[in-house]
Design an enzyme around this catalytic site. Structure first.
Site, PDB file in Angstrom:
ATOM      1  N   LYS A   1       0.833  -1.210   0.000  1.00 36.27           N
ATOM      2  CA  LYS A   1       0.000   0.000   0.000  1.00 36.27           C
ATOM      3  C   LYS A   1       0.863   1.254   0.000  1.00 36.27           C
ATOM      4  CE  LYS A   1      -4.258  -1.450   0.175  1.00 36.27           C
ATOM      5  NZ  LYS A   1      -5.267  -1.235  -0.768  1.00 36.27           N
TER       6      LYS A   1
ATOM      7  N   LYS B   1      -6.391 -15.512 -12.008  1.00 36.37           N
ATOM      8  CA  LYS B   1      -7.731 -15.790 -11.481  1.00 36.37           C
ATOM      9  C   LYS B   1      -8.609 -14.552 -11.582  1.00 36.37           C
ATOM     10  CE  LYS B   1      -6.106 -14.868  -6.820  1.00 36.37           C
ATOM     11  NZ  LYS B   1      -6.265 -15.114  -5.422  1.00 36.37           N
TER      12      LYS B   1
ATOM     13  N   LYS C   1     -11.048  -8.337  -9.189  1.00 34.88           N
ATOM     14  CA  LYS C   1     -11.617  -7.036  -9.481  1.00 34.88           C
ATOM     15  C   LYS C   1     -10.562  -6.070 -10.010  1.00 34.88           C
ATOM     16  CE  LYS C   1     -14.454  -3.651  -7.187  1.00 34.88           C
ATOM     17  NZ  LYS C   1     -15.083  -3.274  -5.941  1.00 34.88           N
TER      18      LYS C   1
END
Ligand code: TRP
Length: 333
Positions: free
Chosen positions: A113, A195, A198
């Site tokens: 992050k 996979k 989003k």
């Protein structure tokens, strides 16, 4: 019913996709029959990225509605919103006294992050693992159904529990990651790479909120080819993926028929895709409709949240009282 307590947080960023469903939701739904479960919408955690207030509210409703539509039964599990439980931030504060800057900075999710949002490396981001630990320890949770990406956070939760117990006496069990072993399936994306996710491949991901048309369109665009040139050829991975998806939503003899067609070199991917899309729609549409109905039934959702809050606070306040007492914060008795 087993006695181990299960706790898990659901990110409040909304839009569940097939990967979430088969990877996590199905486990939750199964666990609710076997363990006392606390499942909550992790809305405090989402504040690290400063979501728009209206969007936050909308997402919390959506996540609750989606989870119930997928089969979570608020009568069976304690289903609540994190920010409804003031005992959680209180325990978070205590645990922060036991969490060292060095170990927090070393956490993989924090480093990630800090790299991806360099302008907003806030203290909430740094202490994400202590908040997550408080979520679990507040109910003396023992099993935490989470994916691989959360292992490090769980290890930290165990460390904080251990430190607390060591310093103030046995208070918290050490929580473990939990899954149903082989049943943890990875749901492949439709573009043949990785996979469903989003953030990585939106158009190759099927959401539980996708309309019938969108599902059909996405599946039609899935990667395929001219078909095998020789009988019983090995399947390329993007074709294997289509079969894998088919196995999740189609009848066994349908899958068998297409496999046979493949092996005999007369497979028509156009037909396979239409069949897959049909079966996918049959699977997704009821969940989508139920989510939609629930999401608009604010009164019902609020009732569910309130009931969950009551049950969760009963458990949380008893743990917190014990933690405070063990720390010496009991000045009136
Ligand atoms: N960090 C988890 C995720 O990103 C969500 C979460 C928050 C959680 N608190 C939790 C999961 C407590 C399990 C237990 O998916």
């Amino acid at each position: 019913m087993n006695k181990e307590i299960v706790v898990s947080g659901i990110r409040s960023t909304g839009d569940l996709h097939l990967g979430n469903y088969f990877g996590a939701m199905k486990n939750y739904v199964k666990m609710q029959h076997e363990y006392p479960c606390f499942f909550f919408v992790a809305d405090y955690h989402s504040l690290t990225t400063h979501p728009d207030p209206a969007a936050l509210k909308n997402n919390v409703y959506k996540v609750l509605a989606e989870n119930i539509a997928c089969g979570l039964d608020p009568e069976k599990v304690t289903l609540y919103v994190q920010s409804d439980i003031p005992e959680i931030p209180e325990l978070y504060l205590m645990l922060n006294m036991m969490a060292y800057k060095g170990e927090l900075e070393k956490t993989a999710s924090f480093k990630e992050k800090a790299r991806s949002q360099p302008d907003n490396v806030n203290a909430g981001l740094l202490t994400y693992p202590t908040l997550m630990s408080a979520d679990i320890l507040i109910h003396k949770g023992q099993y935490v159904p989470v994916g691989k990406d959360q292992e490090q956070h769980l290890e930290m939760a165990r460390n904080f529990a251990q430190r607390f117990n060591h310093r103030y006496g046995e208070t918290f069990p050490e929580p473990l990651a939990f899954n149903f072993g082989t049943q943890l399936v990875k749901i492949p994306s439709l573009d043949g790479s990785g996979k469903m996710s989003k953030s990585v491949n939106e158009n190759a991901t099927i959401y539980l909120s996708d309309s019938d048309d969108i599902i059909l369109r996405k599946i039609k665009k899935a990667k395929s080819d001219q078909g095998p040139a020789e009988p019983n050829s090995e399947m390329p991975d993007y074709i294997q993926n289509l079969f894998l998806l088919m196995e999740l939503v189609s009848a066994a003899d349908t899958v068998e028929k297409f496999k046979q067609d493949y092996n005999e070199c007369n497979i028509r991917y156009g037909d396979l895709k239409i069949q897959l899309a049909d079966d996918m729609v049959r699977f997704v549409a009821p969940i989508r409709e139920k989510t939609h109905a629930l999401k608009n039934d604010t009164a019902l959702l609020q009732k569910i949240m309130k009931d969950g809050k009551e049950k969760a606070r009963a458990s949380a306040s008893s743990t917190l009282a014990e933690a405070r007492k063990n720390m010496g914060i009991h000045y009136y008795c």
